[in-house]
Motif scaffolding. Structure first.
Motif, PDB file in Angstrom:
ATOM      1  N   LEU A 269       0.878  -1.165   0.000  1.00 44.98           N
ATOM      2  CA  LEU A 269       0.000   0.000   0.000  1.00 44.98           C
ATOM      3  C   LEU A 269       0.917   1.218   0.000  1.00 44.98           C
ATOM      4  N   SER A 270       0.759   2.079  -0.964  1.00 41.69           N
ATOM      5  CA  SER A 270       1.691   3.205  -1.081  1.00 41.69           C
ATOM      6  C   SER A 270       0.969   4.472  -1.525  1.00 41.69           C
ATOM      7  N   SER A 271       1.359   5.596  -0.905  1.00 43.89           N
ATOM      8  CA  SER A 271       0.820   6.903  -1.314  1.00 43.89           C
ATOM      9  C   SER A 271       1.771   7.616  -2.263  1.00 43.89           C
ATOM     10  N   ALA A 272       2.850   6.939  -2.622  1.00 46.52           N
ATOM     11  CA  ALA A 272       3.940   7.613  -3.329  1.00 46.52           C
ATOM     12  C   ALA A 272       3.617   7.927  -4.784  1.00 46.52           C
ATOM     13  N   PHE A 273       2.525   7.393  -5.313  1.00 47.91           N
ATOM     14  CA  PHE A 273       2.181   7.715  -6.698  1.00 47.91           C
ATOM     15  C   PHE A 273       1.200   8.877  -6.782  1.00 47.91           C
ATOM     16  N   ASN A 282       4.759  -4.092  -5.751  1.00 49.19           N
ATOM     17  CA  ASN A 282       5.933  -3.516  -5.106  1.00 49.19           C
ATOM     18  C   ASN A 282       7.051  -3.316  -6.130  1.00 49.19           C
ATOM     19  N   ASN A 283       7.791  -2.235  -5.976  1.00 49.75           N
ATOM     20  CA  ASN A 283       8.980  -2.038  -6.825  1.00 49.75           C
ATOM     21  C   ASN A 283       9.955  -1.110  -6.097  1.00 49.75           C
ATOM     22  N   ARG A 284      11.007  -0.760  -6.779  1.00 52.41           N
ATOM     23  CA  ARG A 284      12.078   0.016  -6.151  1.00 52.41           C
ATOM     24  C   ARG A 284      11.575   1.374  -5.647  1.00 52.41           C
ATOM     25  N   TYR A 285      10.767   2.031  -6.456  1.00 54.30           N
ATOM     26  CA  TYR A 285      10.242   3.350  -6.078  1.00 54.30           C
ATOM     27  C   TYR A 285       9.381   3.242  -4.813  1.00 54.30           C
ATOM     28  N   VAL A 286       8.479   2.246  -4.786  1.00 50.34           N
ATOM     29  CA  VAL A 286       7.587   2.072  -3.638  1.00 50.34           C
ATOM     30  C   VAL A 286       8.414   1.832  -2.374  1.00 50.34           C
ATOM     31  N   GLU A 287       9.434   1.000  -2.506  1.00 48.99           N
ATOM     32  CA  GLU A 287      10.257   0.672  -1.326  1.00 48.99           C
ATOM     33  C   GLU A 287      11.060   1.884  -0.863  1.00 48.99           C
ATOM     34  N   ALA A 288      11.632   2.607  -1.819  1.00 47.94           N
ATOM     35  CA  ALA A 288      12.447   3.782  -1.450  1.00 47.94           C
ATOM     36  C   ALA A 288      11.580   4.815  -0.744  1.00 47.94           C
ATOM     37  N   ALA A 290       8.779   4.264   0.857  1.00 47.31           N
ATOM     38  CA  ALA A 290       8.328   3.751   2.164  1.00 47.31           C
ATOM     39  C   ALA A 290       9.436   3.952   3.199  1.00 47.31           C
ATOM     40  N   ARG A 291      10.677   3.707   2.795  1.00 44.66           N
ATOM     41  CA  ARG A 291      11.806   3.875   3.733  1.00 44.66           C
ATOM     42  C   ARG A 291      11.913   5.327   4.183  1.00 44.66           C
ATOM     43  N   ALA A 292      11.571   6.245   3.289  1.00 43.93           N
ATOM     44  CA  ALA A 292      11.701   7.669   3.618  1.00 43.93           C
ATOM     45  C   ALA A 292      10.671   8.096   4.680  1.00 43.93           C
ATOM     46  N   ARG A 293       9.624   7.331   4.849  1.00 47.28           N
ATOM     47  CA  ARG A 293       8.542   7.633   5.805  1.00 47.28           C
ATOM     48  C   ARG A 293       8.184   9.128   5.780  1.00 47.28           C
ATOM     49  N   THR A 294       7.880   9.583   4.600  1.00 49.23           N
ATOM     50  CA  THR A 294       7.617  11.007   4.437  1.00 49.23           C
ATOM     51  C   THR A 294       6.155  11.253   4.062  1.00 49.23           C
ATOM     52  N   ARG A 295       5.733  12.486   4.149  1.00 46.64           N
ATOM     53  CA  ARG A 295       4.418  12.882   3.680  1.00 46.64           C
ATOM     54  C   ARG A 295       4.537  13.260   2.195  1.00 46.64           C
ATOM     55  N   PHE A 296       3.438  13.127   1.451  1.00 50.89           N
ATOM     56  CA  PHE A 296       3.474  13.487   0.033  1.00 50.89           C
ATOM     57  C   PHE A 296       2.489  14.630  -0.210  1.00 50.89           C
ATOM     58  N   PRO A 297       2.678  15.388  -1.284  1.00 46.77           N
ATOM     59  CA  PRO A 297       1.689  16.420  -1.630  1.00 46.77           C
ATOM     60  C   PRO A 297       0.289  15.805  -1.751  1.00 46.77           C
ATOM     61  N   ASP A 298      -0.723  16.628  -1.505  1.00 49.43           N
ATOM     62  CA  ASP A 298      -2.114  16.150  -1.496  1.00 49.43           C
ATOM     63  C   ASP A 298      -2.500  15.458  -2.809  1.00 49.43           C
ATOM     64  N   TYR A 299      -3.349  14.425  -2.670  1.00 48.83           N
ATOM     65  CA  TYR A 299      -3.966  13.800  -3.838  1.00 48.83           C
ATOM     66  C   TYR A 299      -4.714  14.872  -4.617  1.00 48.83           C
ATOM     67  N   PRO A 300      -4.675  14.925  -5.923  1.00 48.62           N
ATOM     68  CA  PRO A 300      -3.899  14.078  -6.824  1.00 48.62           C
ATOM     69  C   PRO A 300      -2.608  14.756  -7.308  1.00 48.62           C
ATOM     70  N   THR A 301      -2.166  15.798  -6.581  1.00 45.07           N
ATOM     71  CA  THR A 301      -1.048  16.594  -7.125  1.00 45.07           C
ATOM     72  C   THR A 301       0.271  15.812  -7.135  1.00 45.07           C
ATOM     73  N   MET A 302       0.371  14.759  -6.288  1.00 42.21           N
ATOM     74  CA  MET A 302       1.610  13.971  -6.249  1.00 42.21           C
ATOM     75  C   MET A 302       1.901  13.307  -7.597  1.00 42.21           C
ATOM     76  N   TYR A 303       0.838  13.048  -8.364  1.00 47.97           N
ATOM     77  CA  TYR A 303       1.035  12.415  -9.686  1.00 47.97           C
ATOM     78  C   TYR A 303       2.029  13.203 -10.543  1.00 47.97           C
ATOM     79  N   ALA A 304       2.037  14.536 -10.380  1.00 52.61           N
ATOM     80  CA  ALA A 304       2.921  15.359 -11.210  1.00 52.61           C
ATOM     81  C   ALA A 304       4.377  14.912 -11.051  1.00 52.61           C
ATOM     82  N   PHE A 305       4.736  14.449  -9.835  1.00 49.19           N
ATOM     83  CA  PHE A 305       6.115  14.021  -9.582  1.00 49.19           C
ATOM     84  C   PHE A 305       6.353  12.554  -9.958  1.00 49.19           C
ATOM     85  N   SER A 306       5.321  11.704  -9.804  1.00 51.74           N
ATOM     86  CA  SER A 306       5.517  10.265 -10.010  1.00 51.74           C
ATOM     87  C   SER A 306       5.271   9.824 -11.448  1.00 51.74           C
ATOM     88  N   GLN A 307       4.340  10.516 -12.136  1.00 52.09           N
ATOM     89  CA  GLN A 307       3.946  10.030 -13.473  1.00 52.09           C
ATOM     90  C   GLN A 307       5.089  10.031 -14.498  1.00 52.09           C
TER      91      GLN A 307
END
Ligand SMILES: Cc1cc2nc3c(=O)[nH]c(=O)nc-3n(C[C@H](O)[C@H](O)[C@H](O)COP(=O)(O)O)c2cc1C
Length: 360
Positions: A269-273, A282-288, A290-307
């Motif tokens: 389960l990941s909010s990183a996208f 699961n993949n490298r991005y999801v794991e990295a 998750a390790r950072a245990r950080t907050r992400f920009p509000d849905y759906p604006t995070m897509y701009a960074f992940s897409q």
């Protein structure tokens, strides 16, 4: 125990089987096939304009007289947060460099609108049998306007507290979505990725807590799962991942290949996208992330960074950053036309429940 009940009567369907309205992957053809087979077809409309919604409804109606559901995300307006954008930018920059993508976006940008009066009014005109929401509910006046037009309103809950809030708000159906579920989880808050309630614990507790019919969603792929959900107190089930392998779904070759190789333990389960928890391979991005245990920009604006990272992997050009949504039971998927899948699910459910009488 019969397969018809209060839910099938309310939604005007033969079987208590709902095809999840997966934005991007569900198609009018999938919704038509499921509706014609006696289940509830569904289309995720969050990324569509009113014009596109109208065109898709016309396509569905040209193929079926059966019931269908149009689905929308009910997230609040994303907040601009320059500091969070900057820290996210810094975190993803090394991946951009590695993949040779020139520019990390300056800020998050909304890729889909929040639900609106414009959409409410269009839906009142279109009158689908069902409108469902994810991430809570929009303004309750909008919900009432839909219900006054004779539309049944459903929304997902991932905890008993969320289910009770939906029930008190007067929804017609609560979807109890277990932690196993593929895709975005309907949690009202964009909460931590590592908490959640499994379906076997969630369904009976939600059934005890609410007055309206309950639908179980998450990790259900065959008649054994459906029968179990009904025994636990659900009146119906909503399956997403199981329909991704149908030819009518908009699932590309790489996605289908991933589903063929899926295992029970290969998702996270990941909010990183997107900025909200979604169950994805699961993949490298999801794991990295998750390790950072950080907050992400509000849905759906995070897509701009992940897409851009996911797009750089399209067609197998690179790997480790793809966004491949599916649930924990994907390994049970069968590659069948949707109508055949629904018929199989019905037969298996009857068998699991010991129902020999095939009459409806
Ligand atoms: C690829 C994919 C996309 C999804 N998109 C949506 C969506 O747009 N709206 C929604 O309410 N639920 C969406 N979901 C969640 C489903 O409604 C449902 O809760 C989930 O699929 C149930 O778990 P399962 O995938 O194990 O069957 C999606 C699920 C998947 C797998």
């Amino acid at each position: 125990m019969n397969l018809t009940n209060q839910l099938t009567a309310l939604l005007d369907i033969d079987y208590p089987i709902i095809q999840a309205p997966m934005a991007g992957e569900a198609t009018p053809e999938l919704a038509i096939a499921v509706a014609n087979a006696g289940g509830l077809g569904g289309l995720g409309c969050s990324y569509m304009s009113v014009d596109e919604i109208e065109r898709n409804v016309a396509r569905i109606r040209a193929g079926t007289d059966g019931s269908f559901n149009l689905n929308f995300f009910a997230h609040p307006e994303p907040r601009a947060d320059a500091k969070l954008d900057a820290s996210t930018r810094a975190r993803v920059a090394p991946f951009y460099e590695e993949l040779g993508i020139a520019e990390v976006p300056e800020r998050g940008v909304a890729t889909c609108d929040t639900f609106s009066w414009e959409k409410t009014e269009a839906l009142v005109e279109l009158r689908p049998r069902v409108v469902s929401f994810h991430f809570g509910l929009p303004d309750l006046d909008m919900v009432r306007a839909l219900q006054r037009a004779g539309i049944a309103v459903m929304s997902s809950a991932t905890t008993v507290a969320e289910a009770s809030r939906l029930d008190e708000a007067g929804v017609d159906v609560v979807i109890a979505q277990g932690w196993e579920a593929g895709g975005h989880h309907g949690s009202f808050e964009a909460s931590a990725d590592d908490v959640g309630v499994g379906l076997v614990a969630l369904v009976p507790q939600v059934a005890d807590a609410v007055r309206c019919p309950v639908v179980a969603a998450g990790g259900i792929a065959d008649g054994r799962g459906i029968a179990a959900a009904l025994v636990l107190g659900a009146q119906g089930v909503q399956l997403g991942t199981a329909f991704l392998s149908c030819p009518e779904a908009n699932t590309d070759d790489n996605y289908r290949a991933a589903l063929r190789q899926a295992r029970d333990d290969d998702t996270r389960l990941s909010s990183a996208f997107s900025g909200r928890p979604a169950r994805t391979r699961n993949n490298r991005y999801v794991e990295a992330m998750a390790r950072a245990r950080t907050r992400f920009p509000d849905y759906p604006t995070m897509y701009a960074f992940s897409q851009p990272l996911a797009q750089a992997c399209a067609g197998g050009k690179a790997s480790g950053f793809e966004f491949v949504l599916y649930g924990q039971a994907a390994a049970l998927n069968r590659e069948l036309p949707a109508a055949e899948l629904v018929a199989r699910l019905v037969d298996e459910t009857r068998e699991s429940l010991g129902l020999t009488d095939k009459s409806r």
